[in-house]
Write an enzyme that holds these catalytic residues in place. Structure first.
Site, short mmCIF file in Angstrom:
data_model
loop_
_atom_site.label_atom_id
_atom_site.label_comp_id
_atom_site.label_asym_id
_atom_site.label_seq_id
_atom_site.Cartn_x
_atom_site.Cartn_y
_atom_site.Cartn_z
CD1 TRP A 103 -2.38 -2.10 1.73
CD2 TRP A 103 -3.07 -0.92 -0.44
NE1 TRP A 103 -3.36 -2.92 0.98
CE2 TRP A 103 -3.80 -2.18 0.04
CE3 TRP A 103 -3.35 -0.08 -1.15
CZ2 TRP A 103 -4.90 -2.42 -1.03
CZ3 TRP A 103 -4.16 -0.72 -2.35
CH2 TRP A 103 -5.10 -1.65 -2.05
CG ASP A 173 -3.26 4.22 3.86
OD1 ASP A 173 -4.25 4.04 4.41
OD2 ASP A 173 -2.80 3.59 2.74
CE LYS A 197 -8.63 -1.74 4.19
NZ LYS A 197 -8.94 -2.89 3.61
C1 PLP Z 1 -3.89 0.05 4.00
C2 PLP Z 1 -4.53 0.43 2.81
N1 PLP Z 1 -4.23 1.56 1.88
C3 PLP Z 1 -5.26 1.56 0.94
C4 PLP Z 1 -6.07 0.83 0.45
C5 PLP Z 1 -6.86 1.15 -0.67
O1 PLP Z 1 -8.02 1.51 -0.37
P1 PLP Z 1 -9.29 1.79 -1.38
O2 PLP Z 1 -9.42 0.42 -2.08
O3 PLP Z 1 -10.59 2.06 -0.68
O4 PLP Z 1 -8.83 2.84 -2.17
C6 PLP Z 1 -6.28 -0.35 1.35
C7 PLP Z 1 -7.28 -1.30 0.62
O5 PLP Z 1 -7.43 -2.50 1.15
C8 PLP Z 1 -5.42 -0.58 2.50
O6 PLP Z 1 -5.61 -1.64 3.22
#
Ligand code: PLP
Length: 362
Positions: A103, A173, A197
């Site tokens: 991520w 994040d 989540k």
């Molecule tokens: C830590 C983290 N960042 C970003 C994301 C991406 O999120 P989204 O699909 O809502 O854009 C996720 C999705 O699982 C995540 O777990």
């Protein structure tokens, strides 16, 4: 089926049963209006009250200081990968990125499309199983911000200590561990998190931003929907917000308060992860590759001694109503996501199954 299964999906993830029951009970007749909450204007007095209450509950739970704005946006954490760089950098300014997994790597790539972004820690050298010593990060004092991901959902690696980055705003994040424990918001410049989540359903993203940072994008020509000031100046109602997701988020926050808030939920989360890691560490059939200090309390990846048994493990789990245990395709193996709404009972059922499976196949 009249019984809920044990849901270990990484997100969208399990929601508290009480929250779903309340949503179900008022679906057709919200606040005795003979309509659902989805069918009322976001500009109505009733809806604005609901939205403001959700914000207040979030402020109470996280103890958000008054000089921080709370924004409710769409586009998930993915959109924030771009919004952070678009909004928080002055002309020709660069940012610093800590890469601890998939991520934060994605966040970095998006930021690099907008401006220069330096990698100040690259965890790929540890195959994303370790963070090493946080004090070794090579921070740039002129960076616009330092970005990191507090919990790498795919790799199962979490940085619980707050990095000290001096006067440079810290951007996080927090999609997969927000509201799982108390944190000191005043140490951050900006936090973003998709709701799906620990906060609610997908479709709504929370941004908590220190007010002074908003001036950086106040007079720029960033498109309105990407500019934090648009949301800050309109109570996040510049356009039609995701009203149902916002409503559900409000119910989850109310539920969290009822559980005793973040210090209580943190105790429960601590016990849950301890049960699972203890079992994994004491078995000779399962393993987890993350350095102990950085093991995630939210997402627990584990591997079977014989990877050929993976499908059999998943099939058996599904039969018992243990869902969502397949690991991410990029890392393989299994992963149990054990967010706030996962109960101790769910943990016991999972461990019981793991024990039996190991006994039969060892
Ligand atoms: C830590 C983290 N960042 C970003 C994301 C991406 O999120 P989204 O699909 O809502 O854009 C996720 C999705 O699982 C995540 O777990």
């Amino acid at each position: 089926m009249n019984k809920r299964t044990y849901n270990f999906y990484p997100g969208p993830a399990t929601l508290p049963t009480e929250v779903l029951e309340q949503a179900q009970s008022e679906l057709l007749n919200w606040q005795n209006k003979g309509i659902s909450v989805m069918e009322i204007s976001h500009r109505s007095k009733e809806y604005i009250e609901l939205a403001m209450k959700a914000e207040q509950d979030l402020r109470d739970l996280l103890n958000i200081p008054t000089n921080y704005k709370v924004l409710f946006m769409q586009g998930g954490a993915h959109l924030q990968f771009s919004c952070t760089a678009l909004n928080l950098l002055d002309k020709n300014q660069s940012s610093d990125y800590v890469v601890t997994g998939i991520w934060s790597q994605k966040a970095l790539k998006e930021a690099q499309k907008i401006a220069k972004a330096n990698v100040i820690f690259d965890g790929s050298k540890y195959n994303f199983t370790d963070i090493g010593d946080v004090s070794n990060w090579q921070l740039n004092s002129d960076a616009g911000y330092v970005h990191y991901c507090s919990n790498e959902t795919v790799g199962g690696l979490q940085l619980r200590e707050l990095p000290n980055v001096g006067d440079v705003p810290l951007v996080c994040d927090m999609s997969s561990d927000i509201l799982s424990r108390p944190i000191d918001i005043s140490k951050f410049g900006l936090i973003y998190a998709g709701a799906q989540k620990n906060m609610g359903p997908s479709g709504i993203t929370v941004v908590i931003v220190r007010e002074d940072l908003l001036t950086r994008s106040a007079n720029t020509n960033i498109p309105s929907m990407l500019n934090y000031n648009t949301y800050a100046g309109s109570d996040s109602m510049y356009n039609t917000p995701p009203t149902f997701a916002w409503y559900l988020l409000g119910l989850v926050l109310k539920w969290l308060k009822k559980q005793g808030g973040l210090s209580e939920i943190a105790k429960l989360n601590y016990s849950k992860q301890q049960m699972l890691y203890d079992y994994i560490d004491n078995s000779n059939f399962y393993s987890n590759k993350i350095t102990h200090k950085y093991r995630s309390y939210m997402n627990v990846p584990f591997y079977l001694k014989d990877e050929n048994l993976n499908q059999q493990f998943i099939d058996g789990a599904n039969k018992r109503g243990l869902l969502g245990l397949k690991g991410h395709r990029l890392v393989g193996g299994m992963r149990a996501s054990i967010y706030n709404a996962i109960t101790i009972e769910a943990m016991q059922k999972l461990i019981e199954y793991m024990q039996e499976f190991a006994k039969e196949n060892n």
